[in-house]
Design an enzyme around this catalytic site. Sequence first.
Site, PDB file in Angstrom:
ATOM      1  N   GLU A   1      11.488  -0.410  -4.371  1.00 43.74           N
ATOM      2  CA  GLU A   1      10.383   0.311  -3.754  1.00 43.74           C
ATOM      3  C   GLU A   1      10.739   0.772  -2.345  1.00 43.74           C
ATOM      4  O   GLU A   1      10.364   1.831  -1.908  1.00 43.74           O
ATOM      5  CB  GLU A   1       9.127  -0.569  -3.719  1.00 43.74           C
ATOM      6  CG  GLU A   1       7.898   0.181  -3.189  1.00 43.74           C
ATOM      7  CD  GLU A   1       6.606  -0.601  -3.367  1.00 43.74           C
ATOM      8  OE1 GLU A   1       6.671  -1.844  -3.315  1.00 43.74           O
ATOM      9  OE2 GLU A   1       5.561   0.028  -3.551  1.00 43.74           O
TER      10      GLU A   1
ATOM     11  N   GLU B   1      -0.830  -5.699   6.947  1.00 46.41           N
ATOM     12  CA  GLU B   1      -0.786  -7.128   7.297  1.00 46.41           C
ATOM     13  C   GLU B   1       0.360  -7.830   6.562  1.00 46.41           C
ATOM     14  O   GLU B   1       1.067  -8.652   7.144  1.00 46.41           O
ATOM     15  CB  GLU B   1      -2.125  -7.792   6.952  1.00 46.41           C
ATOM     16  CG  GLU B   1      -3.272  -7.396   7.877  1.00 46.41           C
ATOM     17  CD  GLU B   1      -3.728  -5.950   7.697  1.00 46.41           C
ATOM     18  OE1 GLU B   1      -3.536  -5.381   6.606  1.00 46.41           O
ATOM     19  OE2 GLU B   1      -4.280  -5.394   8.665  1.00 46.41           O
TER      20      GLU B   1
END
Lengths: 371, 410
Positions: B249, B377
């Site tokens: 990814e 986050e």
Amino acid sequence: MNLEFSAESLEIRDQGRRFLAGQTCLPKVRAALDGGGIDNAALWQGIVAQGWTGAAIPEEYGGHGIGYEALCVIAEELGRSLAPVPFASTAFLAAEALMLAGSEEQKEAWLPKLASGEATGTFALSEGPGAIAPGAVKARFADGRLSGTKWPVPDGDTADIAIVAARDADGRIVQVLVDLGAEGVTRGTLDTLDPSRPQARLDFDGAPAQVLQSNEDPWETVLSLLDRAAILTAFEEVGGAQACLDMATAYAKERMAFGRPIGSNQAIKHKLADVFVALELARSNAYMGALGLTSGERDLTLAAATARVSSIQAFTLAASENIQTHGGIGFTWEADPQLYYRRAGALALTNGTLGFWKDRLVTALERRDAA
Amino acid sequence: MDLEDTKAEAEYRAKVRAFLDAHAEKRVRGAAPAPSRGIDAEALTRAKAWQAKKAEAGFAGIRWPEEWGGQGGGPIEEVIYTQEEAKYTVPRGVFEIGLGMCLPTMIAYATKEQLERYTGPALRGEEVWCQLFSEPASGSDLAGLRTRAVRDGDEWVINGQKIWTSGAHLSDYGILLTRTDPTVPKHKGLTMFFIDMHAPGVEVRPIHQMSGASHFNEVFFTDLRVPDAHRLGAVGDGWRVALTTLMNERLAVGDEPRPDVEDLIAFLEEFEIDGVPAIRTPVVRDRLADIYARSAGVKSARFRAITALSRGETPGPEASIGRLVNAMKQQEIARLALELMGAGGMVSDPETALRAGSFQQSLLAAPGQRIAGGTSEILRNIIAERVLGLPGDPRVDKDVPFQDIGRGRS
């Protein structure tokens, strides 16, 4: 694509890091803060012996001609170590000003001495509080004599020469070279945020001075000098920010609270991740600045301003959050985080502020798009 | 230091440019990007045709092994292709996940016969693949997923639900991460399969996003039967297989959403406040400089990463900052432009709004950038733990059998 320092430059960097690590820089910085003055004679000799003072000065003027990649990595290591030496004022400002606009005689007279560390120099622009602007230059130059007051001047208490921005009899900006040991020069030291990098007040009362010849508008030459210095200052700030991040990270791994290291809390992790991001942005932009310096590009403004905006932001953030990560102990006189915080605060006001460089960055974009 | 290609890179770039010049339109700076409302049948047809062209010209599966129809190239070739393609207006958003993540996982774990069947049609754009990972109760905590696969002879019976599945509504196949053993700690009871998205027992429902677009889907499995031969990796080894997918990814993602900083600069130079170009205003300059410095930093960090790739080295941690920085920046770019438009900035009708409403569209799409593919986050956690070496979060579910972990709201 090669946006990385050469193996030689990286070797100079690693060697410099080892050298400075052995020089007890932080205790020297602390001594200066405690009012004990700066004991840097041996450190300066060591720096000269490393060849740093002559790194970017061509061999024909007594330098080593290693080039700007070397000067960038040296700046980073000086920033990381907080070395209390008049290096930036001499190498980033005085030597650069002479190389940009000095006459043959002026270069021959001073560059070899700056390269050998026998003399140090500085650049005097500010005249008290205010932004960098041609209108703020009030010192007067006429008939080979300089009068007026410059403050703060980096390392002006010890420098042998200064390049001074002034106005001639017709009100035009000029840069002049002054031997600070000559008659008509009075020096005073100033208490500042960061006593390890002294700033002086220089009063000129008819001091002998020589004009620096420039092919372009002298104010543009001043700005070009600031652009070049910005890239080197950016590396200094990147080094300082990295030291803060390293210090805060180490502390966050060791300091226990609620039965675990404070660094396992996301409040600390995310804070330090944000510092890391700011630092990598600054480092990457500084690399583009280094590329501009080394490839001898004339117009460095966009790369320099971009590097400096990021580096001021990164170092001020890293220095602040380093104290915050340390908690109460970080706010004490005895702890080291304040040494970086002071340096970050002072550098953020050196050779142009965040606001100055943001404005200059956008000016460079407008110029780019108008072309 | 220089930004020049090596001789081989320059030759490759020239080939890429020649291909793109012949088959695609160059992007115009400052022009309104086409609004992205999702991909309809017509857009899918265009995307498939473009993929077929790329495959024919040898620009599909650049890093794939030649054995499976790829080009056997390195990451640097892929980077060069991506850089050049970004300068043109071509269909995007259909094949990235399949070719960048799903099929590389297949190549690592599927049989030779399976690869002979699936790689070619995927490369030529004939079949679309999706990645079925996230669930309503397991987003950031992916290993907490609940879709159950139960063995029944030579088959597995699958029940459960996936969500945020990009392109599932366009897809023919997908790779699916399931729980096969709830009695062991969560990372250890997972198994990966690949499935036929048209099989009975698979239902796809598009999600209507707050931006008005529909890129994502919910996917429901009701007694879906999958042959054991379609398992990827060992039973219980699904977490490791998933990490293979996710590692890909990092290279697959990278497009900066538009309007980007250059679109913003062009707008600020043209749009006037009281007869003066907006870019002349101190407040605007302050904010633009901030945005520009971060854009430039991301770009230069990428150059540093490419330098490493070009030397055959692994890029350093600087490569990880791009998504984090770009996600915040998109909102700031949109807000600055809209603020200058004043009340008129509310108008999003493409016929009336400046730049065909692209800044308004971007404002509404931007929150998704901070969530998709790993929230900001989680990205900060990754930097803190893997780059800075800070200790992991305390985990109350560690070493606990999955079935005994507490459950809150989905």
